[in-house]
Design a protein around this motif. Structure first.
Motif, PDB file in Angstrom:
ATOM      1  N   GLU A  78     -24.338  43.424 -80.552  1.00  0.00           N
ATOM      2  CA  GLU A  78     -24.977  44.562 -79.879  1.00  0.00           C
ATOM      3  C   GLU A  78     -24.580  44.638 -78.402  1.00  0.00           C
ATOM      4  N   GLN A  79     -24.562  43.494 -77.729  1.00  0.00           N
ATOM      5  CA  GLN A  79     -24.224  43.448 -76.311  1.00  0.00           C
ATOM      6  C   GLN A  79     -22.766  43.786 -76.055  1.00  0.00           C
TER       7      GLN A  79
ATOM      8  N   ARG B 299     -27.332  39.898 -81.654  1.00  0.00           N
ATOM      9  CA  ARG B 299     -27.462  40.213 -80.228  1.00  0.00           C
ATOM     10  C   ARG B 299     -26.107  40.238 -79.546  1.00  0.00           C
ATOM     11  N   GLN B 300     -25.250  39.305 -79.893  1.00  0.00           N
ATOM     12  CA  GLN B 300     -23.918  39.257 -79.301  1.00  0.00           C
ATOM     13  C   GLN B 300     -23.109  40.493 -79.665  1.00  0.00           C
TER      14      GLN B 300
ATOM     15  N   ALA C 105     -29.671  36.132 -85.835  1.00  0.00           N
ATOM     16  CA  ALA C 105     -30.208  36.950 -84.736  1.00  0.00           C
ATOM     17  C   ALA C 105     -29.318  36.828 -83.501  1.00  0.00           C
ATOM     18  N   PHE C 106     -28.854  35.617 -83.213  1.00  0.00           N
ATOM     19  CA  PHE C 106     -27.972  35.399 -82.073  1.00  0.00           C
ATOM     20  C   PHE C 106     -26.688  36.213 -82.235  1.00  0.00           C
TER      21      PHE C 106
ATOM     22  N   GLN D  65     -31.272  30.790 -76.012  1.00  0.00           N
ATOM     23  CA  GLN D  65     -30.545  31.885 -76.638  1.00  0.00           C
ATOM     24  C   GLN D  65     -30.546  31.747 -78.155  1.00  0.00           C
TER      25      GLN D  65
END
Length: 73
Positions: A68-69, A65-66, A61-62, A42
């Motif tokens: 966005e999710q 993504r978190q 980036a992580f 991840q």
């Protein structure tokens, strides 16, 4: 005087790679959770010799993504 100049140059440049411990501090999570994120791919990491380093862009980036999710704007 030379020492201050060198330190100022180092401080002026952001790190590209951080240790697992530094990544944990940056994310406000535990070191073991960072290792789990790395092992589960991840969070991208690189091995240099016997040490593992995490690119700062991989942490960013992580986080993206978190966010966005979770649907947070």
């Amino acid at each position: 005087m030379q020492q201050r100049t060198i330190q100022a140059d180092i401080d002026a440049h952001q790190k590209l790679l951080v240790s697992v411990e530094e990544a944990a501090q940056m994310l406000s999570i535990g070191r073991s959770l960072v290792y789990k994120l790395v092992l589960s791919k991840q969070v991208l990491s690189v091995k240099i010799g016997r040490t593992r380093r995490i690119p700062v862009f991989a942490l960013e980036a992580f986080i993206a993504r978190q966010v966005e999710q979770s649907g947070v704007n």
